[in-house]
Scaffold this motif. Structure first.
Motif, PDB file in Angstrom:
ATOM      1  N   LEU A  21       0.939  -1.053   0.010  1.00 42.04           N
ATOM      2  CA  LEU A  21      -0.114  -0.223  -0.010  1.00 42.04           C
ATOM      3  C   LEU A  21       0.839   1.434   0.208  1.00 42.04           C
ATOM      4  CD1 LEU A  21      -3.058  -1.195   2.343  1.00 42.04           C
ATOM      5  CD2 LEU A  21      -2.853  -0.882  -0.004  1.00 42.04           C
ATOM      6  N   LYS A  22       1.963   1.345   0.618  1.00 36.67           N
ATOM      7  CA  LYS A  22       2.929   2.189   0.535  1.00 36.67           C
ATOM      8  C   LYS A  22       3.504   2.648  -0.780  1.00 36.67           C
ATOM      9  CE  LYS A  22       4.378   2.387   5.464  1.00 36.67           C
ATOM     10  NZ  LYS A  22       5.364   1.862   6.495  1.00 36.67           N
ATOM     11  N   GLU A  23       3.764   1.563  -1.494  1.00 30.46           N
ATOM     12  CA  GLU A  23       4.438   1.647  -2.686  1.00 30.46           C
ATOM     13  C   GLU A  23       3.460   2.174  -3.657  1.00 30.46           C
ATOM     14  OE1 GLU A  23       7.594   0.820  -4.267  1.00 30.46           O
ATOM     15  OE2 GLU A  23       8.040   1.113  -2.197  1.00 30.46           O
ATOM     16  N   ILE A  24       1.943   1.691  -3.330  1.00 25.54           N
ATOM     17  CA  ILE A  24       0.983   2.218  -4.509  1.00 25.54           C
ATOM     18  C   ILE A  24       0.676   3.699  -4.257  1.00 25.54           C
ATOM     19  CG2 ILE A  24      -1.567   1.971  -4.648  1.00 25.54           C
ATOM     20  CD1 ILE A  24      -1.199  -0.932  -4.416  1.00 25.54           C
ATOM     21  N   GLU A  25       0.814   3.914  -2.947  1.00 23.34           N
ATOM     22  CA  GLU A  25       0.679   5.443  -2.671  1.00 23.34           C
ATOM     23  C   GLU A  25       1.803   6.342  -3.447  1.00 23.34           C
ATOM     24  OE1 GLU A  25      -0.025   8.348   1.168  1.00 23.34           O
ATOM     25  OE2 GLU A  25       0.603   6.257   1.507  1.00 23.34           O
ATOM     26  N   LYS A  26       2.967   5.909  -3.667  1.00 21.18           N
ATOM     27  CA  LYS A  26       4.034   6.622  -4.235  1.00 21.18           C
ATOM     28  C   LYS A  26       3.385   6.678  -5.740  1.00 21.18           C
ATOM     29  CE  LYS A  26       7.755   5.130  -1.130  1.00 21.18           C
ATOM     30  NZ  LYS A  26       8.802   4.087  -0.968  1.00 21.18           N
TER      31      LYS A  26
END
Length: 232
Positions: A21-26
């Motif tokens: 989810l952190k990667e997707i946010e980026k």
């Protein structure tokens, strides 16, 4: 085409989900499609709490384990002494009524332009499209789909295959991956399909799984630390 992230087969791995989810946010995606098998695993409460908050933002497809947990919740049965039914019951006990009802509300498939998202195959949520399934067999599974691109999961191994006129992409597994050391997912942008593998703290995740006390916790922890190499 808009920018889409597809995440599949989270299987109760909270650390892996958080990392993805952190990667997707980026990446600043337009849509996130969650392709099923969310809760079944060692940390259902933590995973579902994260995703339940996104229930109005993400698109959710039902996986076979989501369906089986919901069916067991609606029609309680004697728990067999096997991993599947024990983890089903563990999930039922860990989740709230609202969360379980939500789990049972997911749709079978989602179409986005010329792309069809399903869990197993366009025919059934437990039908497996594997990296080595013969082309003719895969074609029988996908030939009636109107879309030319089929995104699936269920078998936990990433791949992209050309099956006659269809492109079949398996996003891999976020939480119980095989043949990859990390949380697997798919990023789609225009005609480009990028199979991603996100690294996270495997040792910390395994330690947390042990502390959370799920049935078969040692097996789950070992899988996270040492993903199996399956298939050809």
């Amino acid at each position: 085409m808009m920018k889409i992230a597809a995440i599949y087969d989270i299987h109760g791995n909270a650390h892996a989900l958080e990392a993805v989810l952190k990667e997707i946010e980026k990446e600043q995606v337009d849509k996130v499609i969650v392709g099923g098998d969310l809760a079944w695993g060692p940390q259902p409460k933590r995973v579902i709490e994260q995703l339940y908050k996104k229930r109005n933002d993400f698109i959710f497809i039902m996986g076979n384990s989501d369906r089986e947990i919901f069916e067991q919740y609606k029609k309680p049965q004697k728990v067999n002494n096997d991993m599947v039914s024990e983890i089903n019951q563990w999930c039922i006990e860990e989740l709230t009524k609202n969360q379980l009802e939500w789990l049972g509300s997911f749709k079978f498939a989602h179409s986005e332009g010329d792309i069809l998202f399903v869990h197993g195959s366009p025919r059934h949520d437990i039908e497996s499209i594997r990296i080595d399934t013969p082309e003719n067999e895969v074609y029988e599974m996908v030939k009636n789909a109107h879309e030319s691109v089929i995104v699936c999961g269920h078998t936990h191994i990433q791949f992209q295959r050309q099956i006659f006129s269809k492109v079949v992409i398996n996003a891999g597994s976020v939480g119980l991956q095989s043949r990859a050391k990390g949380a697997c997912w798919l990023l789609m942008d225009s005609n480009h399909y990028s199979l991603r593998v996100t690294k996270y703290d495997f040792a910390g995740a395994a330690a947390d799984i042990i502390l959370d006390g799920a049935p078969f916790k040692e097996e789950f922890a070992n899988h996270v630390k040492n993903p199996p190499y399956e298939g050809p």
